[in-house]
Design a protein around this motif. Structure first.
Motif, PDB file in Angstrom:
ATOM      1  N   GLN A 254      12.975 -22.319   1.034  1.00  0.00           N
ATOM      2  CA  GLN A 254      12.862 -20.957   1.606  1.00  0.00           C
ATOM      3  C   GLN A 254      11.524 -20.843   2.558  1.00  0.00           C
ATOM      4  N   ASP A 255      11.455 -20.001   3.470  1.00  0.00           N
ATOM      5  CA  ASP A 255      10.440 -19.863   4.365  1.00  0.00           C
ATOM      6  C   ASP A 255      10.728 -18.720   5.313  1.00  0.00           C
ATOM      7  N   GLY A 256      10.144 -17.584   5.004  1.00  0.00           N
ATOM      8  CA  GLY A 256      10.393 -16.102   5.388  1.00  0.00           C
ATOM      9  C   GLY A 256       9.798 -15.185   4.859  1.00  0.00           C
ATOM     10  N   THR A 257       9.593 -13.813   5.525  1.00  0.00           N
ATOM     11  CA  THR A 257       8.691 -12.917   5.380  1.00  0.00           C
ATOM     12  C   THR A 257       9.739 -11.540   5.327  1.00  0.00           C
ATOM     13  N   LEU A 258       9.445 -10.836   4.024  1.00  0.00           N
ATOM     14  CA  LEU A 258      10.040  -9.756   3.826  1.00  0.00           C
ATOM     15  C   LEU A 258       9.382  -8.237   4.163  1.00  0.00           C
ATOM     16  N   SER A 259       9.777  -7.542   4.953  1.00  0.00           N
ATOM     17  CA  SER A 259       8.906  -6.234   5.321  1.00  0.00           C
ATOM     18  C   SER A 259       9.733  -5.064   5.013  1.00  0.00           C
ATOM     19  N   HIS A 260       8.786  -4.057   4.253  1.00  0.00           N
ATOM     20  CA  HIS A 260       9.598  -2.943   3.594  1.00  0.00           C
ATOM     21  C   HIS A 260       8.695  -1.745   3.958  1.00  0.00           C
ATOM     22  N   ILE A 261       9.408  -0.658   4.452  1.00  0.00           N
ATOM     23  CA  ILE A 261       8.772   0.906   4.486  1.00  0.00           C
ATOM     24  C   ILE A 261       9.798   1.605   3.806  1.00  0.00           C
ATOM     25  N   GLY A 262       8.991   2.816   3.076  1.00  0.00           N
ATOM     26  CA  GLY A 262      10.095   3.807   2.650  1.00  0.00           C
ATOM     27  C   GLY A 262       9.347   5.155   2.559  1.00  0.00           C
ATOM     28  N   TYR A 263      10.265   6.255   2.394  1.00  0.00           N
ATOM     29  CA  TYR A 263       9.497   7.252   2.379  1.00  0.00           C
ATOM     30  C   TYR A 263      10.378   8.189   1.306  1.00  0.00           C
ATOM     31  N   ARG A 264       9.593   9.074   0.398  1.00  0.00           N
ATOM     32  CA  ARG A 264      10.372   9.850  -0.529  1.00  0.00           C
ATOM     33  C   ARG A 264       9.742  11.204  -0.776  1.00  0.00           C
ATOM     34  N   HIS A 265      10.621  12.228  -0.851  1.00  0.00           N
ATOM     35  CA  HIS A 265      10.306  13.517  -0.830  1.00  0.00           C
ATOM     36  C   HIS A 265      10.976  14.249  -1.969  1.00  0.00           C
ATOM     37  N   VAL A 266      10.209  14.921  -3.000  1.00  0.00           N
ATOM     38  CA  VAL A 266      10.350  15.385  -4.084  1.00  0.00           C
ATOM     39  C   VAL A 266      10.172  16.970  -4.044  1.00  0.00           C
ATOM     40  N   THR A 267      11.218  17.703  -4.362  1.00  0.00           N
ATOM     41  CA  THR A 267      11.090  19.200  -4.472  1.00  0.00           C
ATOM     42  C   THR A 267      12.017  19.704  -5.645  1.00  0.00           C
ATOM     43  N   GLY A 268      11.349  20.207  -6.456  1.00  0.00           N
ATOM     44  CA  GLY A 268      12.044  20.755  -7.710  1.00  0.00           C
ATOM     45  C   GLY A 268      12.980  19.694  -8.321  1.00  0.00           C
ATOM     46  N   PRO A 269      14.131  19.722  -8.695  1.00  0.00           N
ATOM     47  CA  PRO A 269      15.035  18.819  -9.428  1.00  0.00           C
ATOM     48  C   PRO A 269      15.706  17.707  -8.384  1.00  0.00           C
ATOM     49  N   HIS A 270      15.165  18.056  -7.195  1.00  0.00           N
ATOM     50  CA  HIS A 270      15.653  17.133  -5.954  1.00  0.00           C
ATOM     51  C   HIS A 270      14.581  15.952  -5.374  1.00  0.00           C
TER      52      HIS A 270
ATOM     53  N   ALA B 282       0.730  -1.101  -0.066  1.00  0.00           N
ATOM     54  CA  ALA B 282       0.151  -0.012   0.066  1.00  0.00           C
ATOM     55  C   ALA B 282       1.077   1.352   0.050  1.00  0.00           C
ATOM     56  N   SER B 283       0.378   2.474  -0.580  1.00  0.00           N
ATOM     57  CA  SER B 283       1.101   3.661  -0.634  1.00  0.00           C
ATOM     58  C   SER B 283       0.274   4.833  -0.479  1.00  0.00           C
ATOM     59  N   MET B 284       0.668   5.889  -0.210  1.00  0.00           N
ATOM     60  CA  MET B 284      -0.048   7.146   0.045  1.00  0.00           C
ATOM     61  C   MET B 284       0.746   8.428  -0.364  1.00  0.00           C
ATOM     62  N   ASN B 285       0.204   9.353  -1.119  1.00  0.00           N
ATOM     63  CA  ASN B 285       0.830  10.630  -1.541  1.00  0.00           C
ATOM     64  C   ASN B 285       0.355  11.559  -0.748  1.00  0.00           C
ATOM     65  N   PHE B 286       1.361  12.497  -0.297  1.00  0.00           N
ATOM     66  CA  PHE B 286       1.013  13.689   0.191  1.00  0.00           C
ATOM     67  C   PHE B 286       1.770  14.853  -0.536  1.00  0.00           C
ATOM     68  N   GLY B 287       1.101  15.230  -1.347  1.00  0.00           N
ATOM     69  CA  GLY B 287       1.841  16.476  -2.231  1.00  0.00           C
ATOM     70  C   GLY B 287       2.891  15.927  -2.690  1.00  0.00           C
ATOM     71  N   ASN B 288       4.085  16.449  -2.452  1.00  0.00           N
ATOM     72  CA  ASN B 288       5.571  16.225  -3.024  1.00  0.00           C
ATOM     73  C   ASN B 288       6.095  14.826  -2.149  1.00  0.00           C
ATOM     74  N   ASP B 289       5.482  14.274  -1.137  1.00  0.00           N
ATOM     75  CA  ASP B 289       5.839  13.288  -0.234  1.00  0.00           C
ATOM     76  C   ASP B 289       5.063  11.939  -0.721  1.00  0.00           C
ATOM     77  N   LYS B 290       6.031  10.661  -0.364  1.00  0.00           N
ATOM     78  CA  LYS B 290       5.130   9.496  -0.666  1.00  0.00           C
ATOM     79  C   LYS B 290       5.657   8.688   0.333  1.00  0.00           C
ATOM     80  N   LEU B 291       4.633   7.891   0.880  1.00  0.00           N
ATOM     81  CA  LEU B 291       4.836   6.938   1.945  1.00  0.00           C
ATOM     82  C   LEU B 291       4.589   5.395   1.226  1.00  0.00           C
TER      83      LEU B 291
END
Length: 426
Positions: A329-345, A276-285
């Motif tokens: 194999q027997d396992g679980t991968l969990s991932h969380i990330g955050y991205r911020h975009v402003t102008g060219p950055h 699942a993901s959510m956008n907050f303007g220039n930010d994404k979780l």
């Protein structure tokens, strides 16, 4: 039958599960070569430095720091009435060598749990047999070692008013879901799938596949059936996959599932992805969970017949069973990330953990930051720093999107990856 170690090719970028993106390679600038035919591609290379390896810290020029370098040809013809024919032929290219193949930074070294008789539960007298098997396995560890020209994608299909039907070599449904909810979109050594690349936790692409795709009112999905093409037994080597995704303006949720059979027709690598993901303007979780299991690893049934003339049938059977257990194999991968975009950055941070439930307890954690500065719509500069923490018998070293990091010098040894590069789309 493709050996599972060949499937350790790095997780390559898939921007979206949306039909237009999957079929037309959205996001890549392109040049028309004729009516309905487009030449496109991406060139990505830079300098990497990886610590914790057997040779110490290795610094090199690498291709595919953020995304695997590639070129391709795609085409479409509008037949009217809502029907279109499409095709894509896409080849990888290693900018550092000009090749279509590459091997891990750590070379042919395998993790201790696959190369030491004691860790495999075998007597020391069988170490030469273990070394012989390791030699065969290591020889197949890399990216596109068979040198197929259009290894990335090769398919043709028809878009209809009720969806698209395609046939050829394509990305699998579960991998597409992974790519959508990985905050890095599979880019760089910070992406989620990098820590479970060996043995492969996800089938990235499948050959000999048929696929149906649809997109309607924020809902999209696909179903894939990949034929094993083994005479007399259609269940050997086949794979089934499906995914579904729901997207609103700022929120998205999706699920993907792959289930493959091994060369004997037994249920093998299975992966279920929920994200699942959510956008907050220039930010994404973004967040994701992947459940991975494999009780019958693919491609290992030939070990005993190969060793029997050397060590006898009984010992050969012991060695084969040891490797089968090691590659389960027997396992679980969990991932969380955050991205911020402003102008060219653009700056991204991510944390990924793989919880291994097998006796090896080879848990791996990665975390770090990636920075992109856009020089133009088609060219950007990138910097990535990522730390891999290996626990117990884990030995994962960072790679990039287009290359494999490999393994560290010993079990439990961590590794840091630094990468600086330039990416250009055409």
């Amino acid at each position: 039958m493709t050996h599972p170690l060949i499937a350790t090719q790095k997780f390559t970028a898939v921007r979206s599960i949306a039909l237009a993106s999957a079929l037309c390679c959205a996001g890549l600038a392109s040049a028309q070569t004729g009516p309905g035919v487009t030449l496109y591609g991406l060139a990505d290379a830079g300098i990497t430095s990886v610590s914790g390896l057997k040779a110490g810290t290795v610094t090199q020029v690498a291709s595919g720091i953020m995304e695997g370098s590639r070129w391709g040809i795609k085409g479409t013809e509008d037949m009217g009435g809502g029907y279109k024919t499409i095709f894509t032929l896409e080849s990888r290219v290693e900018l550092d060598t000009g090749s279509v193949t590459s091997r891990p930074i750590s070379g042919t070294q395998l993790s201790d749990r696959y190369s030491q008789a004691a860790l495999l539960g075998l007597p020391a007298t069988l170490q030469p047999a273990v070394a012989a098997v390791d030699g065969l396995l290591a020889a197949q560890w890399g990216v596109n070692l068979t040198g197929n020209l259009f290894d990335r994608q090769a398919y043709v299909g028809v878009i209809t008013p009720v969806g698209a039907i395609m046939g050829g070599r394509m990305y699998t449904p579960a991998f597409e879901t992974n790519a959508m909810y990985d905050i890095m979109e599979t880019q760089s050594g910070l992406s989620a799938g990098q820590i479970v690349a060996f043995p492969a936790a996800l089938e990235i692409r499948k050959s000999n596949a048929l696929q149906y795709r649809f997109v309607k009112d924020g809902i999209s999905g696909s179903f894939m059936y990949a034929l094993g093409e083994v005479a007399g037994d259609s269940g050997k080597g086949r794979m089934l996959g499906l995914n579904a995704n729901y997207k609103t303006g700022n929120f998205s949720v999706g699920i993907g599932h792959n289930q493959a059979n091994n060369e004997l027709g037994q249920s093998s690598l299975t992966a279920t992805v929920l994200g699942a993901s959510m956008n907050f303007g220039n930010d994404k979780l973004s967040g994701m969970l992947i459940k991975i299991s494999d009780d019958n690893p693919n491609g290992l049934s030939a070990i005993a017949p190969a060793l029997t003339p050397v060590v006898g049938a009984a010992a050969a059977g012991l060695v084969q069973n040891a490797f089968l257990n090691a590659f389960k194999q027997d396992g679980t991968l969990s991932h969380i990330g955050y991205r911020h975009v402003t102008g060219p950055h653009a700056i991204s941070v991510a944390y990924t953990h793989y919880n291994d439930n097998r006796p090896a307890d080879a848990d791996v954690t990665s975390y770090g930051v990636a920075y992109t500065y856009s020089l133009s719509k088609r060219t950007d500069l990138n910097a990535v720093v990522v730390q891999y923490d290996n626990k117990n018998l884990a030995q994962v070293a960072p790679g990039g999107n287009g290359y494999i990091g490999g393994v560290t010098s010993s079990a439990g040894t961590g590794s840091t990856g630094l990468a600086f590069g330039i990416r250009h789309r055409f």
